[in-house]
Design an enzyme around this catalytic site. Structure first.
Site, PDB file in Angstrom:
ATOM      1  N   GLU A   1      15.517  12.484  -0.669  1.00 51.44           N
ATOM      2  CA  GLU A   1      14.635  13.553  -1.122  1.00 51.44           C
ATOM      3  C   GLU A   1      14.801  13.766  -2.625  1.00 51.44           C
ATOM      4  O   GLU A   1      15.764  13.295  -3.245  1.00 51.44           O
ATOM      5  CB  GLU A   1      14.950  14.856  -0.349  1.00 51.44           C
ATOM      6  CG  GLU A   1      14.064  16.051  -0.677  1.00 51.44           C
ATOM      7  CD  GLU A   1      12.576  15.795  -0.432  1.00 51.44           C
ATOM      8  OE1 GLU A   1      11.979  15.069  -1.253  1.00 51.44           O
ATOM      9  OE2 GLU A   1      12.028  16.331   0.546  1.00 51.44           O
TER      10      GLU A   1
ATOM     11  N   ASP B   1      -1.917 -11.013 -12.142  1.00 53.94           N
ATOM     12  CA  ASP B   1      -1.675  -9.737 -11.451  1.00 53.94           C
ATOM     13  C   ASP B   1      -1.846  -8.614 -12.459  1.00 53.94           C
ATOM     14  O   ASP B   1      -1.811  -8.825 -13.675  1.00 53.94           O
ATOM     15  CB  ASP B   1      -0.268  -9.718 -10.849  1.00 53.94           C
ATOM     16  CG  ASP B   1      -0.129  -8.692  -9.735  1.00 53.94           C
ATOM     17  OD1 ASP B   1       0.989  -8.498  -9.247  1.00 53.94           O
ATOM     18  OD2 ASP B   1      -1.158  -8.082  -9.359  1.00 53.94           O
TER      19      ASP B   1
ATOM     20  N   ASP C   1       3.447 -10.803 -11.065  1.00 55.39           N
ATOM     21  CA  ASP C   1       3.809  -9.410 -10.809  1.00 55.39           C
ATOM     22  C   ASP C   1       4.944  -8.966 -11.729  1.00 55.39           C
ATOM     23  O   ASP C   1       4.918  -7.862 -12.294  1.00 55.39           O
ATOM     24  CB  ASP C   1       4.216  -9.253  -9.349  1.00 55.39           C
ATOM     25  CG  ASP C   1       4.684  -7.849  -9.033  1.00 55.39           C
ATOM     26  OD1 ASP C   1       5.908  -7.663  -8.879  1.00 55.39           O
ATOM     27  OD2 ASP C   1       3.857  -6.922  -8.970  1.00 55.39           O
TER      28      ASP C   1
ATOM     29  N   GLU D   1      -6.011  -5.767 -13.011  1.00 55.43           N
ATOM     30  CA  GLU D   1      -6.097  -7.051 -12.316  1.00 55.43           C
ATOM     31  C   GLU D   1      -7.100  -7.974 -13.023  1.00 55.43           C
ATOM     32  O   GLU D   1      -6.838  -9.170 -13.215  1.00 55.43           O
ATOM     33  CB  GLU D   1      -6.535  -6.842 -10.872  1.00 55.43           C
ATOM     34  CG  GLU D   1      -5.557  -6.080 -10.008  1.00 55.43           C
ATOM     35  CD  GLU D   1      -4.535  -6.979  -9.325  1.00 55.43           C
ATOM     36  OE1 GLU D   1      -3.842  -6.469  -8.433  1.00 55.43           O
ATOM     37  OE2 GLU D   1      -4.423  -8.170  -9.683  1.00 55.43           O
TER      38      GLU D   1
ATOM     39  N   HIS E   1      13.312  14.231   9.155  1.00 51.71           N
ATOM     40  CA  HIS E   1      14.540  14.660   9.815  1.00 51.71           C
ATOM     41  C   HIS E   1      14.337  15.988  10.546  1.00 51.71           C
ATOM     42  O   HIS E   1      13.398  16.746  10.277  1.00 51.71           O
ATOM     43  CB  HIS E   1      15.663  14.803   8.784  1.00 51.71           C
ATOM     44  CG  HIS E   1      15.362  15.846   7.728  1.00 51.71           C
ATOM     45  ND1 HIS E   1      15.511  17.202   7.938  1.00 51.71           N
ATOM     46  CD2 HIS E   1      14.893  15.707   6.467  1.00 51.71           C
ATOM     47  CE1 HIS E   1      15.172  17.862   6.850  1.00 51.71           C
ATOM     48  NE2 HIS E   1      14.775  16.977   5.933  1.00 51.71           N
TER      49      HIS E   1
ATOM     50  N   ASP F   1      -3.357 -11.696  -5.710  1.00 56.12           N
ATOM     51  CA  ASP F   1      -3.231 -10.879  -4.513  1.00 56.12           C
ATOM     52  C   ASP F   1      -4.243  -9.742  -4.486  1.00 56.12           C
ATOM     53  O   ASP F   1      -4.170  -8.865  -3.616  1.00 56.12           O
ATOM     54  CB  ASP F   1      -1.801 -10.339  -4.349  1.00 56.12           C
ATOM     55  CG  ASP F   1      -1.331  -9.484  -5.515  1.00 56.12           C
ATOM     56  OD1 ASP F   1      -0.184  -9.654  -5.950  1.00 56.12           O
ATOM     57  OD2 ASP F   1      -2.116  -8.656  -6.001  1.00 56.12           O
TER      58      ASP F   1
END
Length: 437
Positions: free
Chosen positions: A317, A12, A129, A53, A241, A80
């Protein structure tokens, strides 16, 4: 002839920014008992996801060669990265000039007839990973990866699934054909396109994030044209929101100041969203930012749908420091130099110890990965804020940070991103406010 030693290589790579600080990880496994025979990881400086990769693949194949220099081997490479698997298998052409020498190097390490390639979902590539992320974390500290400090093997031993006796999740690669095409491919260099300059906007730019993205010039389009065998994606309905008292005044309202409630207008917007999602009937889970305005919006929808609200802190946020509650013009007047520096770089934090957008993007992408793993194949309503939603959209498109200045995101608007099992996202909707009319 001696019987070849059967081995599995999982590799990975990642880049926090694409391009950005990058690293790779690779592990050599015995498929009979899943024992780890070798690990490799390295921080490689600034690079793209695709380069990282390929570097992981090269490290894994070299580790096999070093382990068994005089023994014939049969290696199954599991990654992957659709890009690397398909290119090394010879099914996709190599167009990018940076990829050609890496593919050629990988093809020379072992005899082509002794290597096959298999695509796997990210969830099945956790060992490599974790190694890649350990390498990137070390690079951020100004160090190189220390194999003695790695915990990747311990953390993945219980969850690794090799599927040795089952058909592979992707078609096995024809490494012989792939190697021939790698050596014969003609690189077509593409002129670099300069990134647009950032300009002032209500919502600031996002920074680098740990999100492997395939080069769009190298891979087929996803979304409605995705391969049918990938199954149902994790679909995130991104609901901003409803309004607070600060929203119409365009004041900085993050997670470092007050925690305002919805205004009367915001509550009406939340109710409209609830009716729209009830009519749609597809929402299976609801996850909210911990801030009050999001929880109130989420609870309005949850009450209408009869669902529970789960809180994900990574969806909060940005902390805007001393700028909380101020308008853009007020920040410009009081902290002009700081604002200019902040607009110019995602690594700069607001005045007074707020969050940089590099930090926000890492936090949001980590939350995204957790939610994708938790809700694979499900439709989830994420109630969050301007910056997290724009960041998720930007990352889905593989767009530069400056792209956030080109997006409009209204209160109580809906955007949608779907995440397929091969790691490819698909933006389906942006800033839909039709339910508010």
């Amino acid at each position: 002839m001696p019987v070849p030693r059967r081995l599995v290589v999982e590799a990975d790579g990642g880049s926090r920014g694409n391009p950005g600080p990058a690293g790779y990880g690779a592990v050599v496994l015995d498929p009979l008992d899943t024992a780890t025979l070798a690990e490799a990881a390295e921080y490689i400086g600034v690079a793209t996801n695709n380069v990282a990769e390929y570097r992981g693949l090269i490290a894994g194949l070299k580790a096999v060669r070093d382990l068994f220099p005089d023994t014939p081997v049969q290696v199954r490479v599991r990654m992957d990265s659709k890009l690397v698997v398909e290119q090394m298998s010879g099914r996709w052409k190599i167009k990018h000039p940076d990829m050609k020498p890496l593919a050629e190097e990988a093809a020379r390490i072992l005899p082509a007839s002794s290597v096959t390639y298999e695509w796997i979902p990210r969830a099945e590539n956790k060992h490599a990973d974790r190694l890649a992320n350990e390498a990137m974390d070390a690079g951020r500290r100004g160090e190189q990866w220390d194999p003695g400090a790695s915990t990747a093997d311990v953390e993945t031993t219980r969850t690794r699934v090799l599927h040795e006796e089952q058909p592979p999740s992707g078609p096995p690669g024809d490494a012989v054909a792939g190697a021939a095409k790698v050596r014969a491919a003609l690189a077509a260099a593409r002129p670099a396109t300069p990134a647009p300059q950032a300009g002032p906007a209500e919502t600031p730019q996002a920074g680098p994030a740990e999100t492997p993205q395939a080069d769009p010039a190298e891979t087929p389009q996803v979304g409605w044209g995705s391969a049918p065998d990938l199954g149902a994606p994790a679909t995130f309905l991104l609901l901003r929101h409803g309004e607070t008292a600060l929203t119409p005044e365009k004041r900085f309202s993050g997670s470092g100041g007050g925690d305002p409630e919805l205004s009367a207008t915001g509550r009406r917007q939340a109710a409209c969203a609830a009716e729209a999602f009830a009519a749609r009937g597809t929402v299976q889970e609801i996850v909210s930012s911990p801030l009050r305005r999001c929880r109130e919006t989420a609870e309005a929808v949850a009450g209408r749908l009869g669902l529970e609200v789960r809180v994900e802190d990574g969806l909060r946020e940005t902390d805007f420091g001393l700028w909380e509650g101020l308008t853009f013009a007020e920040v410009r007047e009081r902290h002009g130099a700081d604002l200019t520096a902040w607009l110019a770089s995602p690594d700069v934090a607001p005045t007074g110890g707020g969050e940089s957008f590099a930090e926000v993007a890492e936090r949001v992408s980590a939350a995204r990965d957790r939610l994708i793993a938790r809700y694979a194949g499900r439709t989830v309503l994420l109630v969050t804020h301007v910056t997290p939603i724009k960041t998720l959209v930007r990352l889905a498109l593989g767009a530069p940070p400056e792209s956030l200045y080109r997006m409009e995101l209204s209160p109580a608007s809906v955007s949608t991103v779907a995440y397929y099992a091969d790691g490819n996202p698909s933006l389906r909707l942006l800033n839909d406010t039709s339910h508010l009319r």
